[in-house]
Motif scaffolding. Structure first.
Motif, short mmCIF file in Angstrom:
data_model
loop_
_atom_site.label_atom_id
_atom_site.label_comp_id
_atom_site.label_asym_id
_atom_site.label_seq_id
_atom_site.Cartn_x
_atom_site.Cartn_y
_atom_site.Cartn_z
N VAL A 110 5.36 -5.40 1.06
CA VAL A 110 4.09 -5.83 0.49
C VAL A 110 3.01 -5.59 1.53
CG1 VAL A 110 2.77 -7.79 -0.36
CG2 VAL A 110 5.17 -7.56 -0.98
N LYS A 111 1.99 -4.86 1.12
CA LYS A 111 0.91 -4.48 2.04
C LYS A 111 0.19 -5.73 2.51
CE LYS A 111 -2.54 -2.39 0.11
NZ LYS A 111 -3.63 -3.40 0.26
N ALA A 121 -7.22 1.45 9.29
CA ALA A 121 -5.99 1.37 10.10
C ALA A 121 -4.75 1.35 9.22
CB ALA A 121 -6.02 0.12 10.98
N LEU A 122 -4.93 1.04 7.96
CA LEU A 122 -3.80 1.03 7.03
C LEU A 122 -3.09 2.38 7.00
CD1 LEU A 122 -2.55 -0.84 4.73
CD2 LEU A 122 -3.96 0.48 3.17
N ALA A 123 -3.90 3.44 7.10
CA ALA A 123 -3.34 4.79 7.01
C ALA A 123 -2.44 5.14 8.20
CB ALA A 123 -4.48 5.81 6.92
N LYS A 124 -2.50 4.37 9.28
CA LYS A 124 -1.62 4.63 10.42
C LYS A 124 -0.19 4.25 10.12
CE LYS A 124 -5.19 3.67 13.92
NZ LYS A 124 -5.55 2.78 15.06
N PHE A 125 -0.02 3.30 9.21
CA PHE A 125 1.32 2.74 9.01
C PHE A 125 1.90 2.97 7.62
CE2 PHE A 125 -0.88 0.10 12.18
CZ PHE A 125 -0.03 0.28 13.26
N TYR A 126 1.04 3.15 6.61
CA TYR A 126 1.55 3.30 5.25
C TYR A 126 1.17 4.67 4.68
CZ TYR A 126 2.50 -1.70 5.35
OH TYR A 126 2.99 -2.94 5.67
N GLU A 175 -7.28 2.00 -2.12
CA GLU A 175 -8.05 1.64 -0.93
C GLU A 175 -9.34 2.45 -0.92
OE1 GLU A 175 -7.50 -0.65 1.36
OE2 GLU A 175 -5.66 -1.30 0.34
N GLU A 176 -10.44 1.77 -1.19
CA GLU A 176 -11.72 2.47 -1.31
C GLU A 176 -12.12 3.15 -0.01
OE1 GLU A 176 -16.34 1.33 -2.43
OE2 GLU A 176 -14.69 0.21 -3.34
N THR A 177 -11.85 2.50 1.12
CA THR A 177 -12.25 3.07 2.40
C THR A 177 -11.47 4.34 2.74
OG1 THR A 177 -10.71 1.63 3.57
CG2 THR A 177 -12.97 0.85 3.34
N LEU A 178 -10.31 4.51 2.10
CA LEU A 178 -9.47 5.68 2.36
C LEU A 178 -9.43 6.63 1.18
CD1 LEU A 178 -6.52 3.79 4.07
CD2 LEU A 178 -8.21 5.23 5.21
N SER A 179 -10.07 6.23 0.07
CA SER A 179 -10.14 7.08 -1.13
C SER A 179 -8.76 7.54 -1.59
CB SER A 179 -11.04 8.30 -0.86
OG SER A 179 -12.32 7.90 -0.47
N ASP A 180 -7.82 6.63 -1.58
CA ASP A 180 -6.47 6.98 -2.02
C ASP A 180 -5.71 5.71 -2.41
OD1 ASP A 180 -4.15 8.41 -2.58
OD2 ASP A 180 -4.35 9.67 -0.80
N TYR A 181 -4.58 5.94 -3.08
CA TYR A 181 -3.71 4.84 -3.47
C TYR A 181 -2.66 4.65 -2.37
CZ TYR A 181 -5.82 5.74 -8.01
OH TYR A 181 -6.73 5.93 -9.02
N TYR A 182 -2.52 3.42 -1.92
CA TYR A 182 -1.59 3.13 -0.84
C TYR A 182 -0.53 2.10 -1.22
CZ TYR A 182 -3.75 5.93 2.80
OH TYR A 182 -4.19 6.99 3.56
N ALA A 183 -0.53 1.65 -2.46
CA ALA A 183 0.46 0.65 -2.85
C ALA A 183 0.70 0.70 -4.35
CB ALA A 183 -0.01 -0.75 -2.44
N ILE A 184 1.83 0.16 -4.76
CA ILE A 184 2.20 0.07 -6.17
C ILE A 184 2.42 -1.40 -6.51
CG2 ILE A 184 3.87 0.78 -7.93
CD1 ILE A 184 2.22 3.10 -6.75
N VAL A 428 1.09 -8.25 -5.69
CA VAL A 428 2.29 -7.90 -4.93
C VAL A 428 2.35 -6.38 -4.75
CG1 VAL A 428 4.75 -8.28 -4.66
CG2 VAL A 428 3.43 -9.87 -6.05
N PRO A 429 1.39 -5.82 -4.01
CA PRO A 429 1.31 -4.36 -3.84
C PRO A 429 2.33 -3.84 -2.82
CG PRO A 429 -0.46 -5.42 -2.62
CD PRO A 429 0.28 -6.52 -3.32
N PHE A 430 3.34 -3.14 -3.30
CA PHE A 430 4.36 -2.58 -2.42
C PHE A 430 3.89 -1.24 -1.86
CE2 PHE A 430 7.63 -5.26 -4.66
CZ PHE A 430 8.02 -5.95 -3.52
N ALA A 431 3.92 -1.10 -0.54
CA ALA A 431 3.54 0.13 0.15
C ALA A 431 4.76 0.72 0.84
CB ALA A 431 2.44 -0.14 1.16
N ILE A 432 4.70 2.04 1.08
CA ILE A 432 5.82 2.72 1.73
C ILE A 432 5.50 2.97 3.20
CG2 ILE A 432 7.28 4.78 1.72
CD1 ILE A 432 6.80 5.07 -1.23
N ASN A 433 6.40 2.54 4.05
CA ASN A 433 6.26 2.73 5.48
C ASN A 433 6.16 4.23 5.79
OD1 ASN A 433 6.52 2.80 8.26
ND2 ASN A 433 8.60 1.98 8.29
#
Length: 612
Positions: A110-111, A121-126, A175-184, A428-433
């Motif tokens: 879960v993110k 910084a989210l993009a560094k890990f997920y 994630e608006e700041t990253l212009s992409d989807y980072y979780a399900i 409950v947004p699941f992100a992939i490591n």
């Protein structure tokens, strides 16, 4: 030897022990993640899923979904199994921070939102998932669907993009700041609702009806009637007496306030020291007083806005104060504070020291007439009531949306329309490591978990609201489905939000708590907040500076995203072009805070923009 020992610091012992513990933990985590399944049996690969949802039903429902996935022929053939790692919320962020940095984090988690893993910084890990969400979900194909599904829904699920099968268009994972989807996301929170103990409701209604029929009503009751001579009354007497003859929960705000006062009087007359009208606590979902703030603070939004069409900001609210468009004498603000003070009188003593579990326990034990919360707590409450050892202690409940004032009642001027819940997003947004060696299998499991059949089955078992279009919610939580009409929450005056300068926000929140507990007069609170706003260094002046800094940082983050996506496109990722266009659009409309400079110039044409 003596000289050597004299130079030896005992702190090194602690350092070596800590290092040794970390090495053992990392090795153990790596070994377990690659060699064991949830049952402890040896397998080829284990996809570990970390989360903090410890509510009854959630883990069991997630395990059901995992078992269904693990039993798929292609998954068994590949020697893959999925297992969950539930972690207490209090230590979840710390756990994830340590393991993400060390490279030993679970494949799916879960993110979280700690300071370390936040914003860009989210993009560094997920891992970004946008390029995968534009294709149909293979687990929504006809062979995986629920039998008897309507043709229109079946076709939609099998043909549409994965992201469009989510009721919110997958905004809960964007994630608006990253212009992409980072979780399900795998469920939705729904709206806040009031849960009523129907046994107490019936007893208190009978009690109040008998008192109302007496020749001389008690003072607490007669003081509630709203008349020309008593503008502080909650509702007309006739309305209250008509409601007492029904078996309904309160339908209007006036009836709600009357009911709370009646519960309080009933408890006093029966010498019940534990019974309170509302099971309030410091947990925001239990705080009924604050739930009405959106409606109160939406009153002046149009006059305060510096740019209609954009959501309201804290800076606009503070600038409007500077322009004299509102003050601490404004009726909407005074009435909001008074409303919160009055409602909090129906909470338990010391409610700010109580937490979510204590509020639930009080309600389940029959020591509170009303509990406010979200759908995620419904299963715990139903289960808690059903498990009372004495059947006589069990009771029925009614779940209802918060009532509003009607004409003739107090606060009708401000609370005649409720705020919408149409902005509800997946939870409950699941992100992939990003470092997971099993990315393809992790992605495949998230597709499976968010398919129509599995998401519906998960929701039915967990007692949570589903996130996929067409999935049926469990009957016991259907009342928590979002209310899609009313005032957008972004229209409210932002006076104590995260974007408000810290000293103003703290002055507001800390003093409001004292007002709610009856330890401070509203006038004193207003003076303290006004002083914070007018502070020449840390007040409104700082808000203009900080908003410009944030706008510049945002623009530069967008520019970095544009460069990365351009490189991805050059390297052959076609979907990167769309993400680059999105970042370009954000960059153009923000443009390092040009709108802030324009606002300042329009309001202060002769003054330079504030600086330190």
């Amino acid at each position: 030897m003596k000289k050597l020992l004299s130079k030896f610091s005992p702190n090194w012992i602690a350092a070596f022990l800590l290092l040794g513990a970390f090495v053992v933990s990392a090795v153990r985590f790596y070994t377990v993640s690659r060699t064991t399944s949830g049952s402890g049996e040896v397998s080829g690969k284990v996809i570990r899923v970390a989360h903090w949802q410890l509510e009854p039903g959630f883990r069991e429902a997630l395990q059901w979904a995992m078992d269904e996935y693990n039993n798929l022929p292609e998954v068994k053939e590949a020697g893959v199994s999925v297992m969950q790692t539930p972690i207490a919320e209090r230590v979840y962020n710390q756990f994830m921070n340590v393991h993400l940095i060390s490279g030993t984090a679970p494949d799916i988690a879960v993110k979280n939102s700690s300071e370390l893993i936040k914003g860009n910084a989210l993009a560094k890990f997920y891992a970004p998932l946008g390029s995968y969400t534009a294709s149909p979900n293979p687990y929504n194909q006809p062979e995986f669907q629920v039998e008897g599904l309507p043709t229109k829904l079946s076709t939609f699920l099998s043909d549409t993009k994965w992201k469009d099968t989510f009721f919110d268009g997958l905004q809960g994972g964007y994630e608006e700041t990253l212009s992409d989807y980072y979780a399900i996301p795998i469920c939705t929170w729904g709206g806040m609702r009031f849960i009523y103990n129907l046994r107490i409701l019936g007893e208190v209604k009978d009690y109040a009806a008998n008192l109302a029929a007496e020749a001389t009503q008690p003072e607490w009751m007669s003081g509630l009637w709203r008349t020309a001579a008593n503008e502080e009354g909650y509702l007309p007497e006739a309305s209250a007496l008509a409601w007492l003859k029904t078996d309904e929960v309160p339908q209007t705000l006036g009836q709600f306030m009357f009911y709370c006062a009646a519960v309080q009087a009933y408890a006093a007359d029966n010498s019940d020291a534990y019974l309170v009208p509302i099971a309030g606590s410091k947990y925001s979902a239990n705080d009924i007083a604050t739930l009405y703030s959106v409606e109160f603070l939406s009153a002046p939004w149009k006059e305060l806005s510096l740019e209609l069409g954009k959501k309201s900001t804290a800076l606009e609210a503070l600038a409007a104060f500077d322009r004299g468009l509102w003050s601490f004498d404004s009726p909407f603000l005074r009435e909001m504070i008074e409303f919160q003070r009055l409602v909090c009188q129906f909470y338990p003593n010391g409610f700010l020291g109580l937490d979510r579990e204590q509020a639930q326990r009080r309600f389940v034990l029959g020591q509170a007439a009303i509990l406010s919360t979200g759908g995620w707590d419904a299963t715990s409450i139903y289960q808690g009531i059903a498990e009372r050892s004495d059947p006589k202690d069990r009771f029925e409940v009614n779940i209802a949306i918060k009532p509003l004032a009607v004409e003739g009642e107090r606060w009708f001027e401000f609370l005649d329309m409720r705020s919408t819940e149409a902005d509800a997003k997946g939870g409950v947004p699941f992100a992939i490591n990003k470092q997971s060696p099993n990315f393809d299998w992790a992605l495949d499991f998230l597709r499976f978990l968010s398919s129509h059949r599995i998401n519906e089955g998960f929701s039915q078992r967990a007692g949570w609201l589903p996130v996929i279009v067409g999935a049926k919610p469990p009957e016991r939580v259907a009342a928590f489905m979002p209310y899609n009409e009313g005032i957008p929450k972004t229209f409210r005056m932002q006076i104590s939000e995260s974007t408000t300068p810290a000293n103003i926000r703290n002055a507001w929140s800390s003093n409001l708590k004292l007002v709610k507990t009856g330890d401070l007069e509203g006038e004193v609170m207003f003076e303290r907040v006004k002083k914070a706003i007018e502070d020449p260094v840390n007040g409104l002046h700082k808000a203009w500076i900080f908003d410009l800094i944030k706008a510049k940082d945002q623009s530069r983050a967008n520019q970095r995203s544009m460069s990365v996506e351009r490189l991805n496109y050059i390297l052959g990722e076609a979907a990167a072009a769309k993400r680059e266009r999105a970042s370009t659009y954000l960059n153009l409309i923000e443009d390092e805070g040009v709108h802030l400079r324009r606002w300042w110039h329009e309001l202060h044409p002769s003054d330079p923009y504030p600086e330190y």
